[in-house]
Design a protein around this motif. Structure first.
Motif, PDB file in Angstrom:
ATOM      1  N   ILE A   1       1.383  11.721  -2.716  1.00 41.62           N
ATOM      2  CA  ILE A   1       2.334  10.613  -1.822  1.00 41.62           C
ATOM      3  C   ILE A   1       3.566  11.602  -1.961  1.00 41.62           C
ATOM      4  N   TYR A   2       4.072  12.169  -2.827  1.00 42.47           N
ATOM      5  CA  TYR A   2       5.231  12.974  -2.758  1.00 42.47           C
ATOM      6  C   TYR A   2       5.228  13.947  -1.548  1.00 42.47           C
ATOM      7  N   ARG A   3       3.972  14.823  -1.439  1.00 43.71           N
ATOM      8  CA  ARG A   3       4.035  15.839  -0.231  1.00 43.71           C
ATOM      9  C   ARG A   3       3.884  15.033   0.942  1.00 43.71           C
ATOM     10  N   ARG A   4       3.269  13.914   0.996  1.00 44.16           N
ATOM     11  CA  ARG A   4       3.524  12.987   2.166  1.00 44.16           C
ATOM     12  C   ARG A   4       4.845  12.705   2.709  1.00 44.16           C
ATOM     13  N   ALA A   5       5.669  12.135   1.578  1.00 43.30           N
ATOM     14  CA  ALA A   5       6.973  11.824   2.008  1.00 43.30           C
ATOM     15  C   ALA A   5       7.896  13.291   2.168  1.00 43.30           C
ATOM     16  N   SER A   6       7.467  14.335   1.821  1.00 43.32           N
ATOM     17  CA  SER A   6       8.354  15.398   2.170  1.00 43.32           C
ATOM     18  C   SER A   6       8.012  15.721   3.689  1.00 43.32           C
ATOM     19  N   ARG A   7       6.727  15.691   3.988  1.00 47.07           N
ATOM     20  CA  ARG A   7       6.184  16.152   5.414  1.00 47.07           C
ATOM     21  C   ARG A   7       6.614  15.089   6.248  1.00 47.07           C
TER      22      ARG A   7
ATOM     23  N   GLN B   1      14.461   0.962  -5.410  1.00 47.78           N
ATOM     24  CA  GLN B   1      14.747   0.833  -3.975  1.00 47.78           C
ATOM     25  C   GLN B   1      13.976   2.008  -3.456  1.00 47.78           C
ATOM     26  N   THR B   2      13.794   3.120  -4.119  1.00 45.10           N
ATOM     27  CA  THR B   2      12.936   4.204  -3.571  1.00 45.10           C
ATOM     28  C   THR B   2      11.472   3.762  -3.225  1.00 45.10           C
ATOM     29  N   TYR B   3      10.794   3.299  -4.523  1.00 41.65           N
ATOM     30  CA  TYR B   3       9.337   2.799  -4.454  1.00 41.65           C
ATOM     31  C   TYR B   3       9.328   1.789  -3.105  1.00 41.65           C
ATOM     32  N   ARG B   4      10.302   1.030  -2.856  1.00 39.96           N
ATOM     33  CA  ARG B   4      10.000  -0.015  -1.631  1.00 39.96           C
ATOM     34  C   ARG B   4      10.230   0.778  -0.397  1.00 39.96           C
ATOM     35  N   TYR B   5      10.955   1.707  -0.600  1.00 43.23           N
ATOM     36  CA  TYR B   5      11.320   2.625   0.825  1.00 43.23           C
ATOM     37  C   TYR B   5       9.770   3.508   1.207  1.00 43.23           C
ATOM     38  N   LEU B   6       9.201   3.788  -0.011  1.00 39.20           N
ATOM     39  CA  LEU B   6       7.969   4.738   0.285  1.00 39.20           C
ATOM     40  C   LEU B   6       6.771   3.678   0.784  1.00 39.20           C
ATOM     41  N   LEU B   7       6.844   2.665  -0.044  1.00 37.52           N
ATOM     42  CA  LEU B   7       5.731   1.330   0.478  1.00 37.52           C
ATOM     43  C   LEU B   7       5.907   1.084   1.890  1.00 37.52           C
ATOM     44  N   ARG B   8       7.065   1.170   2.319  1.00 40.96           N
ATOM     45  CA  ARG B   8       7.280   0.642   3.839  1.00 40.96           C
ATOM     46  C   ARG B   8       7.235   1.623   4.726  1.00 40.96           C
ATOM     47  N   GLU B   9       7.584   2.786   4.518  1.00 40.35           N
ATOM     48  CA  GLU B   9       7.492   4.041   5.272  1.00 40.35           C
ATOM     49  C   GLU B   9       6.097   4.823   5.333  1.00 40.35           C
ATOM     50  N   LEU B  10       5.445   4.997   4.479  1.00 38.81           N
ATOM     51  CA  LEU B  10       4.175   5.440   4.231  1.00 38.81           C
ATOM     52  C   LEU B  10       3.013   4.402   4.155  1.00 38.81           C
ATOM     53  N   GLY B  11       3.270   3.438   4.177  1.00 37.48           N
ATOM     54  CA  GLY B  11       2.224   2.341   4.411  1.00 37.48           C
ATOM     55  C   GLY B  11       1.037   2.353   3.208  1.00 37.48           C
ATOM     56  N   LEU B  12       1.654   2.531   2.011  1.00 37.46           N
ATOM     57  CA  LEU B  12       0.870   2.699   0.925  1.00 37.46           C
ATOM     58  C   LEU B  12      -0.022   1.356   0.538  1.00 37.46           C
ATOM     59  N   GLY B  13      -1.295   1.305   0.333  1.00 44.03           N
ATOM     60  CA  GLY B  13      -1.739   0.168   0.022  1.00 44.03           C
ATOM     61  C   GLY B  13      -1.938  -0.107  -1.285  1.00 44.03           C
ATOM     62  N   VAL B  14      -0.947  -0.638  -1.970  1.00 42.75           N
ATOM     63  CA  VAL B  14      -0.625  -0.840  -3.363  1.00 42.75           C
ATOM     64  C   VAL B  14      -0.780  -2.546  -3.695  1.00 42.75           C
ATOM     65  N   GLU B  15      -1.574  -2.897  -4.245  1.00 38.71           N
ATOM     66  CA  GLU B  15      -1.967  -4.170  -4.584  1.00 38.71           C
ATOM     67  C   GLU B  15      -0.896  -4.681  -5.841  1.00 38.71           C
ATOM     68  N   PRO B  16      -0.920  -6.212  -5.546  1.00 37.42           N
ATOM     69  CA  PRO B  16      -0.074  -6.610  -6.838  1.00 37.42           C
ATOM     70  C   PRO B  16      -0.687  -6.503  -8.176  1.00 37.42           C
ATOM     71  N   ALA B  17       0.223  -5.935  -9.013  1.00 35.39           N
ATOM     72  CA  ALA B  17      -0.252  -5.674 -10.470  1.00 35.39           C
ATOM     73  C   ALA B  17      -0.938  -6.872 -11.064  1.00 35.39           C
ATOM     74  N   ASP B  18      -2.211  -6.350 -11.685  1.00 33.66           N
ATOM     75  CA  ASP B  18      -2.843  -7.349 -12.155  1.00 33.66           C
ATOM     76  C   ASP B  18      -2.535  -7.236 -13.765  1.00 33.66           C
ATOM     77  N   PRO B  19      -2.402  -8.563 -14.433  1.00 31.48           N
ATOM     78  CA  PRO B  19      -2.127  -8.423 -15.912  1.00 31.48           C
ATOM     79  C   PRO B  19      -3.386  -7.785 -16.740  1.00 31.48           C
ATOM     80  N   GLU B  20      -4.461  -8.012 -16.019  1.00 30.08           N
ATOM     81  CA  GLU B  20      -5.532  -7.444 -17.007  1.00 30.08           C
ATOM     82  C   GLU B  20      -5.578  -5.884 -16.984  1.00 30.08           C
ATOM     83  N   HIS B  21      -4.850  -5.327 -16.233  1.00 27.91           N
ATOM     84  CA  HIS B  21      -4.922  -3.735 -16.136  1.00 27.91           C
ATOM     85  C   HIS B  21      -3.912  -3.107 -17.464  1.00 27.91           C
ATOM     86  N   TYR B  22      -3.311  -4.213 -17.704  1.00 35.77           N
ATOM     87  CA  TYR B  22      -2.317  -3.794 -19.179  1.00 35.77           C
ATOM     88  C   TYR B  22      -3.040  -3.930 -20.248  1.00 35.77           C
TER      89      TYR B  22
END
Length: 318
Positions: free
Chosen positions: A156-162, A208-229
């Motif tokens: 993900i970081y390499r994509r942002a840099s590229r 702020q940076t996380y939301r920026y990466l989601l928008r610009e890179l189109g990352l498929g991040v689903e809403p967090a599931d409580p069961e994952h914790y």
């Protein structure tokens, strides 16, 4: 009367049969992996030589080589700025037999290490990438995240840099946001508070940076599931597996009753663990304060959420 029809041999079958026979006496061929030869077992004619032995290594340098024999180096990894293809010179001034180097050899190795370090990062862009990947590895170690999450964060970081998304943002902020997104994608999420604690930037910049990466890179991040914790919280509190199973049931009932809408998944998971401990009679040594310290969720939030979970579960005796 029945007739048995024999299938005619094809050209491929004849070729395979010929390949396993000696061209002189038509005897069977055998392979000798130690000599790298293929010879006839009857007349001894060597049909092929200098063959590559595809078996494991027979010479080992240490215990790791003996347990994991391989003919190649380490795999290519995106967690290093040079993909792990560069040379690493050991810091110990000893030769292959473990003997100490003399003064002249030590000075030579010092110069080699210096030049090797310089060649690894040829420009400022590579130095920045090396620093960012080091930050990702440091934070992932502090958060207990596995190697696959680190690999995803590095990509993900390499994509942002590229895609030239770094100007105007700190390397630490982008690397923290990349790790937070990678953990979410791998179903091993960490809360923003936990992530910001190990980061060198504050929580606001991470968001702020996380939301920026989601928008610009189109990352498929689903809403967090409580069961994952749940697995991590139950393990940190040293509770029985029955508590985790009951907590999942409470979350399923709350989800069906729309109790989880608009609620923090971390707080829901913490409240589910505490409520499940009450239900299975394992709350003698588990207090709201203990759960709050382990999950970093306020006690008032836990009290509010666990009551909602118990109300949503009709089978709950409380």
């Amino acid at each position: 009367m029945s007739f048995h029809q024999t299938k005619p041999r094809t050209q491929t079958d004849r070729t395979d049969a010929t390949a396993n026979q000696c061209p002189e006496c038509s005897g069977p061929l055998v392979s000798d992996p130690q000599r790298g030869e293929r010879s006839c077992s009857e007349c001894g004619l060597v049909v092929a030589e200098d063959r590559i032995d595809e078996g494991p290594e027979w010479r080992n340098a240490d215990a790791t080589d003996r347990s994991q024999p391989s003919r190649v180096g380490p795999p290519v990894t995106k967690t290093q700025h040079d993909d792990g293809l560069s040379t690493t010179i050991d810091w110990r001034n000893r030769d292959a037999k473990g003997n100490a180097l003399d003064a002249q050899q030590r000075e030579r190795m010092r110069r080699l290490r210096t030049w090797n370090s310089r060649f690894k990062t040829r420009d400022s862009k590579e130095r920045g990438l090396k620093h960012a990947l080091g930050e990702i590895d440091r934070m992932a170690s502090s958060l207990g995240l596995p190697d696959d999450v680190r690999e995803t964060a590095s990509i993900i970081y390499r994509r942002a840099s590229r895609e030239d998304l770094l100007p105007g943002r700190s390397i630490e902020g982008v690397s923290t946001a990349a790790l937070y997104a990678a953990a979410r994608q791998s179903a091993l999420p960490r809360s923003l508070k936990e992530t910001a604690t190990v980061s060198r930037v504050d929580r606001r910049e991470v968001v702020q940076t996380y939301r920026y990466l989601l928008r610009e890179l189109g990352l498929g991040v689903e809403p967090a599931d409580p069961e994952h914790y749940l697995v991590r919280f139950v393990s940190e509190l040293d509770l029985e597996s029955a508590v985790e199973y009951r907590a999942r049931e409470l979350l399923d009932a709350a989800r069906a009753d729309n109790v989880t809408v608009g609620k923090s998944p971390v707080s829901l998971a913490a409240a589910a663990v505490y409520a499940a401990a009450l239900v299975v009679d394992d709350a003698d040594r588990l207090t709201q304060e203990t759960v709050s310290e382990a999950t970093e969720v306020g006690e008032a939030t836990i009290r509010s959420r666990y009551r909602d979970l118990l109300k949503a579960d009709e089978s709950c005796p409380l």
